[in-house]
Write a protein that holds these residues in place. Structure first.
Motif, PDB file in Angstrom:
ATOM      1  N   VAL A   1       0.752  -1.271   0.141  1.00 57.90           N
ATOM      2  CA  VAL A   1      -0.049   0.117  -0.010  1.00 57.90           C
ATOM      3  C   VAL A   1       0.737   1.431   0.114  1.00 57.90           C
ATOM      4  N   MET A   2       1.947   1.263   0.924  1.00 58.80           N
ATOM      5  CA  MET A   2       2.822   2.382   0.862  1.00 58.80           C
ATOM      6  C   MET A   2       3.582   2.706  -0.515  1.00 58.80           C
ATOM      7  N   THR A   3       4.050   1.561  -1.053  1.00 61.17           N
ATOM      8  CA  THR A   3       4.593   1.602  -2.378  1.00 61.17           C
ATOM      9  C   THR A   3       3.725   2.257  -3.248  1.00 61.17           C
ATOM     10  N   ALA A   4       2.470   1.987  -3.411  1.00 62.51           N
ATOM     11  CA  ALA A   4       1.534   2.281  -4.260  1.00 62.51           C
ATOM     12  C   ALA A   4       1.364   3.710  -4.081  1.00 62.51           C
ATOM     13  N   ILE A   5       1.156   4.347  -2.908  1.00 59.90           N
ATOM     14  CA  ILE A   5       0.881   5.574  -2.454  1.00 59.90           C
ATOM     15  C   ILE A   5       2.149   6.478  -3.082  1.00 59.90           C
ATOM     16  N   MET A   6       3.230   5.967  -2.811  1.00 59.89           N
ATOM     17  CA  MET A   6       4.526   6.577  -3.083  1.00 59.89           C
ATOM     18  C   MET A   6       4.520   6.950  -4.455  1.00 59.89           C
ATOM     19  N   VAL A   7       4.217   5.772  -5.539  1.00 58.63           N
ATOM     20  CA  VAL A   7       4.209   6.084  -6.828  1.00 58.63           C
ATOM     21  C   VAL A   7       2.942   7.012  -7.269  1.00 58.63           C
ATOM     22  N   VAL A   8       1.987   6.877  -6.662  1.00 62.34           N
ATOM     23  CA  VAL A   8       0.902   7.941  -7.170  1.00 62.34           C
ATOM     24  C   VAL A   8       1.441   9.319  -6.785  1.00 62.34           C
ATOM     25  N   MET A   9       1.966   9.672  -5.299  1.00 60.14           N
ATOM     26  CA  MET A   9       2.362  10.883  -4.993  1.00 60.14           C
ATOM     27  C   MET A   9       3.286  11.546  -5.940  1.00 60.14           C
ATOM     28  N   ALA A  10       4.490  10.577  -6.259  1.00 57.13           N
ATOM     29  CA  ALA A  10       5.349  11.118  -7.014  1.00 57.13           C
ATOM     30  C   ALA A  10       4.921  11.437  -8.663  1.00 57.13           C
ATOM     31  N   SER A  11       3.913  10.647  -8.953  1.00 65.71           N
ATOM     32  CA  SER A  11       3.169  10.935 -10.257  1.00 65.71           C
ATOM     33  C   SER A  11       2.504  12.269 -10.248  1.00 65.71           C
ATOM     34  N   LEU A  12       1.812  12.557  -8.990  1.00 62.51           N
ATOM     35  CA  LEU A  12       1.201  13.839  -9.179  1.00 62.51           C
ATOM     36  C   LEU A  12       2.112  14.872  -9.122  1.00 62.51           C
ATOM     37  N   GLU A  13       3.242  14.855  -8.253  1.00 61.02           N
ATOM     38  CA  GLU A  13       4.114  15.862  -8.135  1.00 61.02           C
ATOM     39  C   GLU A  13       4.625  16.222  -9.541  1.00 61.02           C
ATOM     40  N   MET A  14       5.181  15.105 -10.457  1.00 60.43           N
ATOM     41  CA  MET A  14       5.690  15.396 -11.452  1.00 60.43           C
ATOM     42  C   MET A  14       4.620  16.026 -12.584  1.00 60.43           C
ATOM     43  N   CYS A  15       3.355  15.693 -12.439  1.00 63.70           N
ATOM     44  CA  CYS A  15       2.303  15.914 -13.371  1.00 63.70           C
ATOM     45  C   CYS A  15       2.418  17.495 -13.059  1.00 63.70           C
ATOM     46  N   LEU A  16       2.189  17.904 -11.676  1.00 57.88           N
ATOM     47  CA  LEU A  16       2.160  19.486 -11.221  1.00 57.88           C
ATOM     48  C   LEU A  16       3.287  20.244 -11.976  1.00 57.88           C
ATOM     49  N   LYS A  17       4.608  19.608 -11.615  1.00 54.37           N
ATOM     50  CA  LYS A  17       5.545  20.420 -12.307  1.00 54.37           C
ATOM     51  C   LYS A  17       5.804  20.431 -13.752  1.00 54.37           C
ATOM     52  N   SER A  18       5.214  19.412 -14.468  1.00 56.00           N
ATOM     53  CA  SER A  18       5.158  19.509 -15.855  1.00 56.00           C
ATOM     54  C   SER A  18       4.077  20.717 -16.409  1.00 56.00           C
ATOM     55  N   LEU A  19       3.082  20.401 -15.542  1.00 57.30           N
ATOM     56  CA  LEU A  19       2.009  21.780 -15.874  1.00 57.30           C
ATOM     57  C   LEU A  19       2.561  23.026 -15.738  1.00 57.30           C
ATOM     58  N   GLN A  20       3.295  23.064 -14.401  1.00 60.76           N
ATOM     59  CA  GLN A  20       3.876  24.623 -14.061  1.00 60.76           C
ATOM     60  C   GLN A  20       4.922  24.922 -15.258  1.00 60.76           C
ATOM     61  N   GLY A  21       5.764  24.019 -15.641  1.00 57.42           N
ATOM     62  CA  GLY A  21       6.853  24.418 -16.758  1.00 57.42           C
ATOM     63  C   GLY A  21       6.143  24.687 -17.983  1.00 57.42           C
ATOM     64  N   TYR A  22       5.387  23.883 -18.388  1.00 56.05           N
ATOM     65  CA  TYR A  22       4.797  23.882 -19.926  1.00 56.05           C
ATOM     66  C   TYR A  22       3.713  25.138 -19.999  1.00 56.05           C
ATOM     67  N   PHE A  23       2.878  25.184 -19.068  1.00 56.86           N
ATOM     68  CA  PHE A  23       1.804  26.322 -19.085  1.00 56.86           C
ATOM     69  C   PHE A  23       2.221  27.535 -18.457  1.00 56.86           C
TER      70      PHE A  23
END
Length: 124
Positions: free
Chosen positions: A90-112
């Motif tokens: 469960v913790m591994t799954a949560i870490m993967v999701v949290m990292a994905s959210l962080e990377m997505c937000l950084k990409s949106l911030q940089g691109y737009f």
């Protein structure tokens, strides 16, 4: 086909970058360099959150449904009433999701150019 592609590249002012041996290593388009050879693991490692342990292994395991990542999640309990769960899975799954959210937000911030610093601070 090679001749056709070479002609098309020339018409578009795209210049091939080559080694001394004549091997193409990338292209130059309007002054921008586009390499053909790069280590995807290294590029990914430099862009992933530093707090994520073993980021490439965890993310690739989740993305490719590796048995070590998914085996416990699909094991049925003895009574057959549900799936066996494990805190580490469960913790591994949560870490993967949290990292994905962080990377997505950084990409949106940089691109737009969005201002997402407050949202990024709230993620981890």
């Amino acid at each position: 086909m090679d001749g056709y592609v070479t002609k098309a590249l020339g018409e578009c002012n795209i210049v091939a970058r080559m080694t001394d041996n004549g091997k193409i290593t990338g292209y130059i388009v309007d002054g921008e360099v586009s390499p053909l050879e790069f280590n995807i693991t290294e590029r990914a490692r430099n862009r992933l959150p530093s707090w994520l342990p073993m980021p490439y292994g965890l993310l690739s395991g989740a993305a490719h449904g590796r048995p070590w990542m998914t085996d416990r999640a699909r094991t049925v309990s003895r009574g057959g009433e549900g799936l066996v769960g494990e805190a580490a899975t469960v913790m591994t799954a949560i870490m993967v999701v949290m990292a994905s959210l962080e990377m997505c937000l950084k990409s949106l911030q940089g691109y737009f150019g969005y201002e997402l610093d407050a949202a990024l601070r709230a993620v981890p």
